[in-house]
Design a protein around this motif. Structure first.
Motif, PDB file in Angstrom:
ATOM      1  N   MET A   1       0.851  -1.168   0.000  1.00 20.52           N
ATOM      2  CA  MET A   1       0.000   0.000   0.000  1.00 20.52           C
ATOM      3  C   MET A   1       0.896   1.229   0.000  1.00 20.52           C
ATOM      4  SD  MET A   1      -2.928   1.012   2.768  1.00 20.52           S
ATOM      5  CE  MET A   1      -1.904   1.351   4.171  1.00 20.52           C
ATOM      6  N   LYS A   2       0.600   2.140  -0.901  1.00 26.62           N
ATOM      7  CA  LYS A   2       1.335   3.393  -0.994  1.00 26.62           C
ATOM      8  C   LYS A   2       0.405   4.533  -0.579  1.00 26.62           C
ATOM      9  CE  LYS A   2       3.642   6.345  -4.302  1.00 26.62           C
ATOM     10  NZ  LYS A   2       3.909   6.596  -5.707  1.00 26.62           N
ATOM     11  N   VAL A   3       0.839   5.321   0.390  1.00 30.87           N
ATOM     12  CA  VAL A   3       0.035   6.436   0.880  1.00 30.87           C
ATOM     13  C   VAL A   3       0.639   7.728   0.332  1.00 30.87           C
ATOM     14  CG1 VAL A   3      -0.790   7.633   2.938  1.00 30.87           C
ATOM     15  CG2 VAL A   3      -0.577   5.153   2.947  1.00 30.87           C
ATOM     16  N   PHE A   4      -0.223   8.599  -0.183  1.00 35.21           N
ATOM     17  CA  PHE A   4       0.269   9.838  -0.780  1.00 35.21           C
ATOM     18  C   PHE A   4      -0.687  10.979  -0.499  1.00 35.21           C
ATOM     19  CE2 PHE A   4      -2.529   7.988  -3.868  1.00 35.21           C
ATOM     20  CZ  PHE A   4      -3.184   9.067  -4.438  1.00 35.21           C
ATOM     21  N   GLY A   5      -0.168  12.180  -0.674  1.00 37.18           N
ATOM     22  CA  GLY A   5      -0.952  13.405  -0.594  1.00 37.18           C
ATOM     23  C   GLY A   5      -0.596  14.273  -1.786  1.00 37.18           C
ATOM     24  N   LYS A   6      -1.425  15.244  -2.090  1.00 41.78           N
ATOM     25  CA  LYS A   6      -1.168  16.149  -3.220  1.00 41.78           C
ATOM     26  C   LYS A   6      -0.476  17.406  -2.720  1.00 41.78           C
ATOM     27  CE  LYS A   6      -3.727  14.250  -6.628  1.00 41.78           C
ATOM     28  NZ  LYS A   6      -3.388  14.016  -7.965  1.00 41.78           N
ATOM     29  N   CYS A   7       0.562  17.821  -3.429  1.00 46.67           N
ATOM     30  CA  CYS A   7       1.268  19.058  -3.101  1.00 46.67           C
ATOM     31  C   CYS A   7       0.312  20.237  -3.296  1.00 46.67           C
ATOM     32  CB  CYS A   7       2.496  19.210  -3.991  1.00 46.67           C
ATOM     33  SG  CYS A   7       3.391  20.757  -3.760  1.00 46.67           S
ATOM     34  N   GLN A   8       0.287  21.157  -2.320  1.00 46.35           N
ATOM     35  CA  GLN A   8      -0.614  22.291  -2.420  1.00 46.35           C
ATOM     36  C   GLN A   8      -0.141  23.293  -3.468  1.00 46.35           C
ATOM     37  OE1 GLN A   8       0.366  22.460   1.415  1.00 46.35           O
ATOM     38  NE2 GLN A   8      -1.285  21.106   2.094  1.00 46.35           N
ATOM     39  N   ASN A   9       1.126  23.241  -3.819  1.00 47.58           N
ATOM     40  CA  ASN A   9       1.680  24.199  -4.771  1.00 47.58           C
ATOM     41  C   ASN A   9       1.577  23.702  -6.214  1.00 47.58           C
ATOM     42  OD1 ASN A   9       2.959  26.575  -5.535  1.00 47.58           O
ATOM     43  ND2 ASN A   9       4.977  25.659  -5.387  1.00 47.58           N
ATOM     44  N   CYS A  10       2.083  22.490  -6.484  1.00 48.76           N
ATOM     45  CA  CYS A  10       2.157  22.007  -7.871  1.00 48.76           C
ATOM     46  C   CYS A  10       1.239  20.824  -8.170  1.00 48.76           C
ATOM     47  CB  CYS A  10       3.596  21.645  -8.221  1.00 48.76           C
ATOM     48  SG  CYS A  10       4.245  20.225  -7.308  1.00 48.76           S
ATOM     49  N   LYS A  11       0.485  20.339  -7.195  1.00 43.46           N
ATOM     50  CA  LYS A  11      -0.460  19.227  -7.328  1.00 43.46           C
ATOM     51  C   LYS A  11       0.212  17.899  -7.682  1.00 43.46           C
ATOM     52  CE  LYS A  11      -3.873  22.033  -6.644  1.00 43.46           C
ATOM     53  NZ  LYS A  11      -4.001  22.411  -5.271  1.00 43.46           N
ATOM     54  N   ASN A  12       1.490  17.794  -7.401  1.00 46.60           N
ATOM     55  CA  ASN A  12       2.224  16.545  -7.612  1.00 46.60           C
ATOM     56  C   ASN A  12       1.929  15.592  -6.463  1.00 46.60           C
ATOM     57  OD1 ASN A  12       4.048  14.846  -8.895  1.00 46.60           O
ATOM     58  ND2 ASN A  12       5.780  15.630  -7.733  1.00 46.60           N
ATOM     59  N   GLU A  13       1.901  14.272  -6.734  1.00 49.92           N
ATOM     60  CA  GLU A  13       1.700  13.294  -5.677  1.00 49.92           C
ATOM     61  C   GLU A  13       2.972  13.154  -4.853  1.00 49.92           C
ATOM     62  OE1 GLU A  13       0.470   9.519  -7.153  1.00 49.92           O
ATOM     63  OE2 GLU A  13      -1.528  10.224  -7.647  1.00 49.92           O
ATOM     64  N   ILE A  14       2.832  13.259  -3.538  1.00 50.52           N
ATOM     65  CA  ILE A  14       3.958  13.128  -2.627  1.00 50.52           C
ATOM     66  C   ILE A  14       3.733  11.887  -1.782  1.00 50.52           C
ATOM     67  CG2 ILE A  14       5.251  14.193  -0.750  1.00 50.52           C
ATOM     68  CD1 ILE A  14       4.160  16.894  -1.705  1.00 50.52           C
ATOM     69  N   SER A  15       4.663  10.962  -1.849  1.00 53.37           N
ATOM     70  CA  SER A  15       4.560   9.743  -1.061  1.00 53.37           C
ATOM     71  C   SER A  15       4.846  10.056   0.401  1.00 53.37           C
ATOM     72  CB  SER A  15       5.558   8.710  -1.577  1.00 53.37           C
ATOM     73  OG  SER A  15       5.476   7.534  -0.834  1.00 53.37           O
ATOM     74  N   VAL A  16       4.019   9.506   1.288  1.00 55.29           N
ATOM     75  CA  VAL A  16       4.147   9.729   2.720  1.00 55.29           C
ATOM     76  C   VAL A  16       4.385   8.382   3.380  1.00 55.29           C
ATOM     77  CG1 VAL A  16       2.989  10.592   4.783  1.00 55.29           C
ATOM     78  CG2 VAL A  16       2.611  11.716   2.597  1.00 55.29           C
ATOM     79  N   SER A  17       5.399   8.326   4.225  1.00 60.39           N
ATOM     80  CA  SER A  17       5.727   7.090   4.920  1.00 60.39           C
ATOM     81  C   SER A  17       4.811   6.908   6.119  1.00 60.39           C
ATOM     82  CB  SER A  17       7.186   7.131   5.375  1.00 60.39           C
ATOM     83  OG  SER A  17       7.482   6.012   6.155  1.00 60.39           O
ATOM     84  N   VAL A  18       4.101   5.772   6.141  1.00 61.48           N
ATOM     85  CA  VAL A  18       3.248   5.441   7.286  1.00 61.48           C
ATOM     86  C   VAL A  18       3.565   4.019   7.728  1.00 61.48           C
ATOM     87  CG1 VAL A  18       1.363   6.999   6.687  1.00 61.48           C
ATOM     88  CG2 VAL A  18       1.356   4.682   5.805  1.00 61.48           C
ATOM     89  N   ASN A  19       3.450   3.799   9.018  1.00 63.93           N
ATOM     90  CA  ASN A  19       3.737   2.485   9.580  1.00 63.93           C
ATOM     91  C   ASN A  19       2.484   1.757  10.023  1.00 63.93           C
ATOM     92  OD1 ASN A  19       6.510   2.935   9.294  1.00 63.93           O
ATOM     93  ND2 ASN A  19       6.584   4.020  11.244  1.00 63.93           N
ATOM     94  N   TYR A  20       1.323   2.330   9.785  1.00 66.00           N
ATOM     95  CA  TYR A  20       0.073   1.761  10.279  1.00 66.00           C
ATOM     96  C   TYR A  20      -0.908   1.637   9.134  1.00 66.00           C
ATOM     97  CZ  TYR A  20       2.364   3.027  14.574  1.00 66.00           C
ATOM     98  OH  TYR A  20       3.293   3.149  15.567  1.00 66.00           O
ATOM     99  N   GLY A  21      -1.922   0.800   9.308  1.00 63.94           N
ATOM    100  CA  GLY A  21      -2.840   0.485   8.227  1.00 63.94           C
ATOM    101  C   GLY A  21      -4.059   1.363   8.092  1.00 63.94           C
ATOM    102  N   THR A  22      -4.403   2.130   9.124  1.00 63.70           N
ATOM    103  CA  THR A  22      -5.594   2.981   9.049  1.00 63.70           C
ATOM    104  C   THR A  22      -5.253   4.389   9.523  1.00 63.70           C
ATOM    105  OG1 THR A  22      -6.323   2.436  11.288  1.00 63.70           O
ATOM    106  CG2 THR A  22      -7.136   1.023   9.508  1.00 63.70           C
ATOM    107  N   ARG A  23      -6.138   5.313   9.185  1.00 60.99           N
ATOM    108  CA  ARG A  23      -5.948   6.705   9.609  1.00 60.99           C
ATOM    109  C   ARG A  23      -6.022   6.841  11.124  1.00 60.99           C
ATOM    110  NH1 ARG A  23      -8.978   7.574   4.661  1.00 60.99           N
ATOM    111  NH2 ARG A  23      -7.749   8.919   3.298  1.00 60.99           N
TER     112      ARG A  23
END
Length: 125
Positions: A1-23
């Motif tokens: 599973m790859k978790v990502f967010g969108k950059c507020q400036n350029c709308k590029n996908e940024i991968s975020v490192s998470v160690n858990y399965g749910t929010r």
């Protein structure tokens, strides 16, 4: 599973490192915000955990595909060279059973990744 967010400036996908399965687990153990730098515009972005999305990992797809592509010919080779006496009437059933093992492993890995992605994207804090 790859978790990502969108950059507020350029709308590029940024991968975020998470160690858990749910929010909820992320919020309990790591806090409600995650931050990361955008490689495209080099700006630091703060993400609330509800702004993060998950998608299927290419790594699990590659691993499960390799198990399937290597495991199937390997089992056929082992069956014909070492385990099966030639002219056995049940050869088709045995081959089908042994080919089902890599296919089952492939299916289990893919299904578990889809379940984790669906659970992450569905549950909000």
């Amino acid at each position: 599973m790859k978790v990502f967010g969108k950059c507020q400036n350029c709308k590029n996908e940024i991968s975020v490192s998470v160690n858990y399965g749910t929010r909820l687990e992320i919020a309990m153990y790591e806090g409600e915000t995650k931050s990361n730098y955008c490689k495209n515009c080099n700006k630091k972005n703060e993400f609330h955990i509800n702004d993060l999305r998950a998608k299927e990992s290419k790594f699990s797809l590659i691993i499960s595909g390799l198990i399937f592509l290597i495991g199937t010919p390997l089992t056929i080779y082992l069956l014909f060279d070492y385990l099966i006496i030639p002219h056995n009437p049940y050869i088709a059933l045995i081959i089908a059973g042994f080919i089902a093992v890599p296919m089952t492993i492939y299916g289990i890995i893919r299904k578990q990744d889809m379940i984790r992605v669906r659970a992450f994207n569905r549950a909000y804090k």
